[in-house]
Design an enzyme around this catalytic site. Structure first.
Site, mmCIF file in Angstrom:
data_model
loop_
_atom_site.group_PDB
_atom_site.id
_atom_site.type_symbol
_atom_site.label_atom_id
_atom_site.label_comp_id
_atom_site.label_asym_id
_atom_site.label_seq_id
_atom_site.Cartn_x
_atom_site.Cartn_y
_atom_site.Cartn_z
ATOM 1 N N GLY A 69 -1.853 1.586 2.893
ATOM 2 C CA GLY A 69 -0.868 0.882 3.136
ATOM 3 C C GLY A 69 -0.948 -0.365 4.022
ATOM 4 N N GLY A 71 1.163 -3.324 6.768
ATOM 5 C CA GLY A 71 2.520 -4.241 7.307
ATOM 6 C C GLY A 71 3.420 -2.913 7.768
ATOM 7 C CE LYS A 90 7.260 1.039 -1.077
ATOM 8 N NZ LYS A 90 7.656 0.265 -2.399
ATOM 9 C CG ASP A 185 1.847 -5.494 -4.805
ATOM 10 O OD1 ASP A 185 1.113 -6.325 -5.250
ATOM 11 O OD2 ASP A 185 1.740 -4.640 -3.950
#
Length: 376
Positions: A69, A71, A90, A185
């Site tokens: 992961g 940020g 998530k 993304d």
């Protein structure tokens, strides 16, 4: 140092990353009840609403990270105690750019999108400071495409499997776009394969844009990002660019940022250089070269589709629905426009996508700290 002291030190070290989660107060947002009621009145379907206790228990207090992961986003492996099903959770930190209302709007939209090539959203949890999305075990139990393409395994993906993966991704992305959702993304890490190499796209959402508009939130992965990110303008064609890079990865077996003749290269620029020489089959992964004679037309078509999708001018790129049509019809694809060749003496491939990376590294702290993609 006593054994007790060592034990306490190790325990603190192992659980350091989870300290914030364990000490988080029970702050489930009661305001989401009204949002859910509004959605129900508009006849929206919703996935299950999980309590924070359920999320914490499923992930063993956020111990098992699914991937590193970055940020304000993290992923955790879990198992629901109520059903025993494996899931991936998530976690997204709330921010000024992602309000509670934005989150619920995205959940509403995502819950209405169901497609065989998209990872299914199981549920959500909403706190004042963090949001959680619960995905099906597909992300947990299936193999990411990048591990098969770039891993050390001698078992190479056959051509028919590679072509089917591209078709699956194209259909999943086309479905998102038909529902006015951008991925922003798309990359090989976000494509998950089952035992028959059928693909599902993960990690979409928080990008519902009905039409091209300005956005001030940079998303994406270096190498997959379209040049329009420099102007902070994104559209469906931004995803098309990422899809084109993915296509070239699948056919060539090369990473989007890789070394070629002791020079750091971007896959898009390298592909255009090969196309300039009129030798498209030089792009084909050496592991599947024996299959060229049997599938030369399909390979050539797929390479041309990839080159059409990574055009610098977004207006020239095809839509994803058009890309699906081209893939399924199997007709010969016309040659795409080729940009001018970069300088041969360049020490680094300053392709427009890499220019985006350099821009972010210079001006954005979050990206400036992450230059690992420059390592060989």
């Amino acid at each position: 140092m006593s054994l007790i002291t060592i034990f306490r030190w190790l325990k603190k070290l192992l659980h350091y990353d989870n300290k914030e989660e364990e000490q988080r107060p029970r702050e489930e947002d009661e305001d989401c009840t009204s949002i859910l009621a509004d959605a129900a009145s508009q006849q929206f379907s919703f996935p299950r609403k999980f309590s924070y206790d359920e999320i914490q228990a499923a992930t063993s207090k956020f111990v098992r990270k699914h991937n590193p992961g970055n940020g304000k986003v993290a992923y955790f492996e879990g198992r629901l105690r109520s059903s025993g099903k494996r899931v991936v959770v998530k976690k997204v930190e709330a921010s000024r750019r992602l309000s509670k209302e934005d989150f619920m709007e995205e959940v509403t939209k995502m819950s209405s999108i169901q497609h065989r090539n998209l990872v299914e959203l199981q549920g959500f949890c909403l706190l004042r400071s963090s949001f959680f999305l619960v995905y099906s075990d597909y992300m947990y139990s299936r193999t990411p495409l990048d591990k098969l393409l770039f891993g050390n395994s001698d078992d190479a993906l056959r051509w028919t499997s590679r072509l089917q993966i591209v078709v699956d991704v194209a259909k999943g992305l086309a479905c998102l776009h038909s529902n006015n959702v951008l991925h922003l993304d798309l990359k090989s890490e976000n494509v998950h394969l089952d035992s028959n190499f059928r693909a599902k796209i993960s990690d979409f959402g928080f990008s519902s844009l009905a039409a091209e508009k300005t956005t001030m939130t940079v998303r994406g992965t270096p190498g997959y990002m379209a040049p329009e990110w420099l102007q902070m303008r994104v559209s469906e064609k931004t995803d098309v660019y990422s899809f084109g890079i993915l296509v070239l990865e699948v056919v060539s077996g090369k990473k989007t940022i890789h070394y070629e003749k002791q020079m750091l290269r971007h896959l898009g620029t390298w592909a255009f250089q090969v196309a300039h020489r009129g030798r498209l089959f030089e792009m084909v992964d050496t592991k599947i070269l024996p299959e060229v004679s049997s599938h030369s037309r399909q390979m050539k078509n797929l390479l041309k589709i990839g080159l059409w999708c990574i055009q610098a001018d977004a207006r020239i790129r095809p839509s994803m629905s058009s890309a699906v049509k081209m893939l399924e019809e199997g007709r010969s694809i016309i040659d795409p426009p080729l940009p001018p060749l970069p300088r041969e003496d360049a020490s680094i491939d300053m392709d427009f996508s890499l220019s985006v990376v350099m821009e972010m590294m210079q001006h954005r702290q979050d990206y400036g700290k992450k230059s690992s993609f420059f390592r060989k």
